[in-house]
Design a protein around this motif. Structure first.
Motif, PDB file in Angstrom:
ATOM      1  N   LYS A   1       0.841  -1.207   0.000  1.00 19.22           N
ATOM      2  CA  LYS A   1       0.000   0.000   0.000  1.00 19.22           C
ATOM      3  C   LYS A   1       0.871   1.250   0.000  1.00 19.22           C
ATOM      4  O   LYS A   1       0.588   2.218  -0.714  1.00 19.22           O
ATOM      5  CB  LYS A   1      -0.916   0.002   1.225  1.00 19.22           C
ATOM      6  CG  LYS A   1      -1.821   1.216   1.315  1.00 19.22           C
ATOM      7  CD  LYS A   1      -2.712   1.156   2.550  1.00 19.22           C
ATOM      8  CE  LYS A   1      -3.604   2.392   2.642  1.00 19.22           C
ATOM      9  NZ  LYS A   1      -4.489   2.334   3.842  1.00 19.22           N
TER      10      LYS A   1
ATOM     11  N   LEU B   1       2.294   1.760  -3.511  1.00 19.86           N
ATOM     12  CA  LEU B   1       1.284   2.275  -4.438  1.00 19.86           C
ATOM     13  C   LEU B   1       1.002   3.750  -4.177  1.00 19.86           C
ATOM     14  O   LEU B   1       0.857   4.545  -5.116  1.00 19.86           O
ATOM     15  CB  LEU B   1      -0.009   1.468  -4.315  1.00 19.86           C
ATOM     16  CG  LEU B   1       0.063  -0.014  -4.704  1.00 19.86           C
ATOM     17  CD1 LEU B   1      -1.294  -0.687  -4.495  1.00 19.86           C
ATOM     18  CD2 LEU B   1       0.518  -0.195  -6.133  1.00 19.86           C
ATOM     19  N   LYS B   2       0.932   4.120  -2.907  1.00 17.76           N
ATOM     20  CA  LYS B   2       0.682   5.516  -2.568  1.00 17.76           C
ATOM     21  C   LYS B   2       1.851   6.386  -2.993  1.00 17.76           C
ATOM     22  O   LYS B   2       1.661   7.522  -3.456  1.00 17.76           O
ATOM     23  CB  LYS B   2       0.443   5.646  -1.060  1.00 17.76           C
ATOM     24  CG  LYS B   2      -0.013   7.044  -0.633  1.00 17.76           C
ATOM     25  CD  LYS B   2      -1.326   7.426  -1.279  1.00 17.76           C
ATOM     26  CE  LYS B   2      -1.790   8.794  -0.835  1.00 17.76           C
ATOM     27  NZ  LYS B   2      -3.044   9.213  -1.515  1.00 17.76           N
TER      28      LYS B   2
ATOM     29  N   ASP C   1       1.452   6.973  -6.596  1.00 24.50           N
ATOM     30  CA  ASP C   1       0.375   7.958  -6.777  1.00 24.50           C
ATOM     31  C   ASP C   1       0.892   9.380  -6.557  1.00 24.50           C
ATOM     32  O   ASP C   1       0.568  10.305  -7.316  1.00 24.50           O
ATOM     33  CB  ASP C   1      -0.766   7.686  -5.800  1.00 24.50           C
ATOM     34  CG  ASP C   1      -1.735   6.623  -6.285  1.00 24.50           C
ATOM     35  OD1 ASP C   1      -1.766   6.365  -7.508  1.00 24.50           O
ATOM     36  OD2 ASP C   1      -2.466   6.062  -5.448  1.00 24.50           O
TER      37      ASP C   1
ATOM     38  N   LEU D   1      -7.184  -4.803  -8.750  1.00 21.22           N
ATOM     39  CA  LEU D   1      -6.838  -3.867  -7.690  1.00 21.22           C
ATOM     40  C   LEU D   1      -8.093  -3.174  -7.181  1.00 21.22           C
ATOM     41  O   LEU D   1      -9.081  -3.033  -7.915  1.00 21.22           O
ATOM     42  CB  LEU D   1      -5.864  -2.810  -8.213  1.00 21.22           C
ATOM     43  CG  LEU D   1      -4.403  -3.204  -8.364  1.00 21.22           C
ATOM     44  CD1 LEU D   1      -3.678  -2.179  -9.236  1.00 21.22           C
ATOM     45  CD2 LEU D   1      -3.719  -3.302  -7.006  1.00 21.22           C
TER      46      LEU D   1
ATOM     47  N   GLU E   1      -9.632   2.418  -5.928  1.00 21.12           N
ATOM     48  CA  GLU E   1      -8.819   3.630  -5.759  1.00 21.12           C
ATOM     49  C   GLU E   1      -7.489   3.564  -6.519  1.00 21.12           C
ATOM     50  O   GLU E   1      -6.785   4.565  -6.652  1.00 21.12           O
ATOM     51  CB  GLU E   1      -8.557   3.927  -4.276  1.00 21.12           C
ATOM     52  CG  GLU E   1      -7.810   2.852  -3.526  1.00 21.12           C
ATOM     53  CD  GLU E   1      -8.725   1.939  -2.751  1.00 21.12           C
ATOM     54  OE1 GLU E   1      -8.376   1.571  -1.618  1.00 21.12           O
ATOM     55  OE2 GLU E   1      -9.810   1.593  -3.292  1.00 21.12           O
ATOM     56  N   TYR E   2      -7.157   2.365  -7.032  1.00 19.19           N
ATOM     57  CA  TYR E   2      -5.918   2.209  -7.790  1.00 19.19           C
ATOM     58  C   TYR E   2      -6.212   1.912  -9.272  1.00 19.19           C
ATOM     59  O   TYR E   2      -5.428   1.257  -9.952  1.00 19.19           O
ATOM     60  CB  TYR E   2      -5.076   1.082  -7.194  1.00 19.19           C
ATOM     61  CG  TYR E   2      -4.745   1.281  -5.729  1.00 19.19           C
ATOM     62  CD1 TYR E   2      -3.903   2.312  -5.322  1.00 19.19           C
ATOM     63  CD2 TYR E   2      -5.302   0.459  -4.753  1.00 19.19           C
ATOM     64  CE1 TYR E   2      -3.617   2.507  -3.983  1.00 19.19           C
ATOM     65  CE2 TYR E   2      -5.013   0.648  -3.406  1.00 19.19           C
ATOM     66  CZ  TYR E   2      -4.172   1.679  -3.029  1.00 19.19           C
ATOM     67  OH  TYR E   2      -3.891   1.880  -1.699  1.00 19.19           O
TER      68      TYR E   2
ATOM     69  N   PHE F   1      -3.660   2.283 -12.262  1.00 12.67           N
ATOM     70  CA  PHE F   1      -2.513   1.391 -12.412  1.00 12.67           C
ATOM     71  C   PHE F   1      -2.794   0.359 -13.497  1.00 12.67           C
ATOM     72  O   PHE F   1      -3.896  -0.176 -13.604  1.00 12.67           O
ATOM     73  CB  PHE F   1      -2.214   0.655 -11.101  1.00 12.67           C
ATOM     74  CG  PHE F   1      -1.525   1.489 -10.072  1.00 12.67           C
ATOM     75  CD1 PHE F   1      -0.162   1.364  -9.851  1.00 12.67           C
ATOM     76  CD2 PHE F   1      -2.238   2.410  -9.304  1.00 12.67           C
ATOM     77  CE1 PHE F   1       0.478   2.123  -8.892  1.00 12.67           C
ATOM     78  CE2 PHE F   1      -1.606   3.179  -8.338  1.00 12.67           C
ATOM     79  CZ  PHE F   1      -0.247   3.040  -8.140  1.00 12.67           C
TER      80      PHE F   1
END
Length: 256
Positions: free
Chosen positions: A187, A190-191, A194, A227, A230-231, A234
């Motif tokens: 997580k 990924l953040k 982002d 996913l 919110e992702y 990607f």
């Protein structure tokens, strides 16, 4: 009036220069590099091996040989490898499978193959780089996961496009754990990606307007788990399928 930030001040620097040099000096990778002309057999054989050869299965030499035989069956006879190369490749598979750090090594091999597929003369490739703007870190400690690194980053030489590629050997397992709330490290990565996108996509570049940022997750597995929503920006790709569907022929780039 707020002055727009310009992409020309964006820069990247490999954080661990020795890591990629060490990867390139690996005997298995050197074997692959030395036999690029037979990449259509070697690539699928190795990727399928990395995907399906699990230490707990206690595979023997005959089992490992099947990865090469199946790859040979998928190409024309003139593209197949001879017995000498067959035996060398098999021995590399045997040696790799017996490594005590097999899982870690599998991740390193995935990063190597991702770099080969993503490589393009219009871009500059980086392995686990830091990203800077005007010689300062693009993200500071206010950003969640600010100190993370992305495995493979490529930037177009005119800085109009930045691609962030994170390699995960088993992407389906990673996503399942993420959905359960049990995968904080994933997580955080990924953040981080982002946040990089948010900052870089605001940089201006003539005549395009703004920098295009792409976020990719690559794996030896074929992605079957989606996913969380919110992702959704990607792209999740299986490396072998990506190689085939995009028709990214290694030979076109390296063999004239």
């Amino acid at each position: 009036m707020i002055r727009k930030k310009q992409a020309k001040f964006l820069s990247l620097k490999n954080d661990k220069v020795e890591s990629y040099k060490k990867l390139k000096s690996d005997s298995f990778i050197k074997f692959i590099e030395d036999n690029r002309a037979k990449y259509k057999v070697i690539f699928p054989a190795v990727i399928n091996f990395l995907r399906d050869a699990k230490p707990q299965d206690n595979l023997d030499k005959d089992d490992l040989e099947d990865f090469i035989l199946l790859a040979q069956a998928d190409v024309n006879s003139n593209e197949r490898i001879n017995q000498v190369l067959f035996d060398e490749l098999l021995q590399h598979l045997v040696n790799t499978y017996s490594r005590v750090d097999f899982k870690h090594y599998r991740g390193a091999m995935l990063e190597y193959f991702t770099m080969q597929i993503e490589n393009n003369f219009l871009y500059v490739m980086y392995h686990e780089p830091r990203i800077y703007y005007r010689k300062k870190r693009l993200l500071n400690s206010k950003f969640y996961g600010y100190n993370s690194l992305v495995d493979i980053v490529k930037i177009k030489k005119d800085k109009s496009h930045l691609c962030l590629s994170e390699c995960k050997a088993n992407i389906n397992k990673q996503i399942k754990e993420l959905k359960k709330g049990n995968n904080q490290s994933f997580k955080r990565k990924l953040k981080f990606m982002d946040n990089i996108e948010m900052k870089v996509s605001r940089l201006t570049i003539k005549p395009y307007g703004f920098v295009k940022v792409e976020k990719v997750l690559t794996s030896v597995n074929t992605p079957v788990v989606n996913l969380p929503s919110e992702y959704k920006r990607f792209k999740v790709i299986g490396l072998l399928e990506y190689y085939r569907t995009k028709n990214l022929d290694y030979l076109n780039k390296y063999i004239s």
